[in-house]
Design a protein around this motif. Sequence first.
Motif, mmCIF file in Angstrom:
data_model
loop_
_atom_site.group_PDB
_atom_site.id
_atom_site.type_symbol
_atom_site.label_atom_id
_atom_site.label_comp_id
_atom_site.label_asym_id
_atom_site.label_seq_id
_atom_site.Cartn_x
_atom_site.Cartn_y
_atom_site.Cartn_z
ATOM 1 N N MET A 1 0.830 -1.196 0.000
ATOM 2 C CA MET A 1 0.000 0.000 0.000
ATOM 3 C C MET A 1 0.868 1.250 0.000
ATOM 4 O O MET A 1 0.560 2.200 -0.675
ATOM 5 N N GLU A 2 1.929 1.234 0.740
ATOM 6 C CA GLU A 2 2.793 2.406 0.825
ATOM 7 C C GLU A 2 3.428 2.741 -0.519
ATOM 8 O O GLU A 2 3.594 3.901 -0.848
ATOM 9 N N ASN A 3 3.797 1.716 -1.285
ATOM 10 C CA ASN A 3 4.403 1.951 -2.593
ATOM 11 C C ASN A 3 3.442 2.665 -3.534
ATOM 12 O O ASN A 3 3.827 3.545 -4.288
ATOM 13 N N LYS A 4 2.179 2.263 -3.492
ATOM 14 C CA LYS A 4 1.175 2.902 -4.348
ATOM 15 C C LYS A 4 0.998 4.365 -3.964
ATOM 16 O O LYS A 4 0.886 5.230 -4.825
ATOM 17 N N GLU A 5 0.983 4.627 -2.682
ATOM 18 C CA GLU A 5 0.841 6.004 -2.199
ATOM 19 C C GLU A 5 2.057 6.842 -2.582
ATOM 20 O O GLU A 5 1.917 7.987 -3.000
ATOM 21 N N LEU A 6 3.241 6.263 -2.439
ATOM 22 C CA LEU A 6 4.469 6.962 -2.817
ATOM 23 C C LEU A 6 4.483 7.261 -4.309
ATOM 24 O O LEU A 6 4.823 8.368 -4.734
ATOM 25 N N ILE A 7 4.100 6.264 -5.104
ATOM 26 C CA ILE A 7 4.057 6.447 -6.557
ATOM 27 C C ILE A 7 3.051 7.533 -6.924
ATOM 28 O O ILE A 7 3.339 8.418 -7.735
ATOM 29 N N LEU A 8 1.881 7.498 -6.321
ATOM 30 C CA LEU A 8 0.844 8.495 -6.617
ATOM 31 C C LEU A 8 1.286 9.882 -6.178
ATOM 32 O O LEU A 8 1.146 10.861 -6.929
ATOM 33 N N ARG A 9 1.848 10.014 -4.978
ATOM 34 C CA ARG A 9 2.306 11.306 -4.473
ATOM 35 C C ARG A 9 3.432 11.871 -5.346
ATOM 36 O O ARG A 9 3.405 13.034 -5.746
ATOM 37 N N THR A 10 4.393 11.029 -5.693
ATOM 38 C CA THR A 10 5.507 11.464 -6.538
ATOM 39 C C THR A 10 5.008 11.867 -7.925
ATOM 40 O O THR A 10 5.431 12.878 -8.478
#
Length: 92
Positions: A1-10
């Motif tokens: 889940m964190e990777n998806k959030e990081l990808i979306l935020r970036t």
Amino acid sequence: MENKELILRTSNELFAGVEQLIFSARKKVAISLNKETTLLYFNIGYYINTNLKENNQLPYGAKILATLSQLLTNSFGKGKIQSSPIFNRITQ
């Protein structure tokens, strides 16, 4: 889940930065186009006026301008610069 959030935020941060670059470039192009269009119109007027004066044709100026206007419209179209798709895109 964190990777998806990081990808979306970036991705959103990069999008915002690229968006600003595009807006900045559009603004610069619009300013440059406006400047060049103004100089073009000034130079056209100066050229016509100087030519008519040098050739002692000022008394015929109105008729010459009407004929010239028709020739230019036939060759370039009416209001060609303002109605061009490129002008409309960059000034949005």
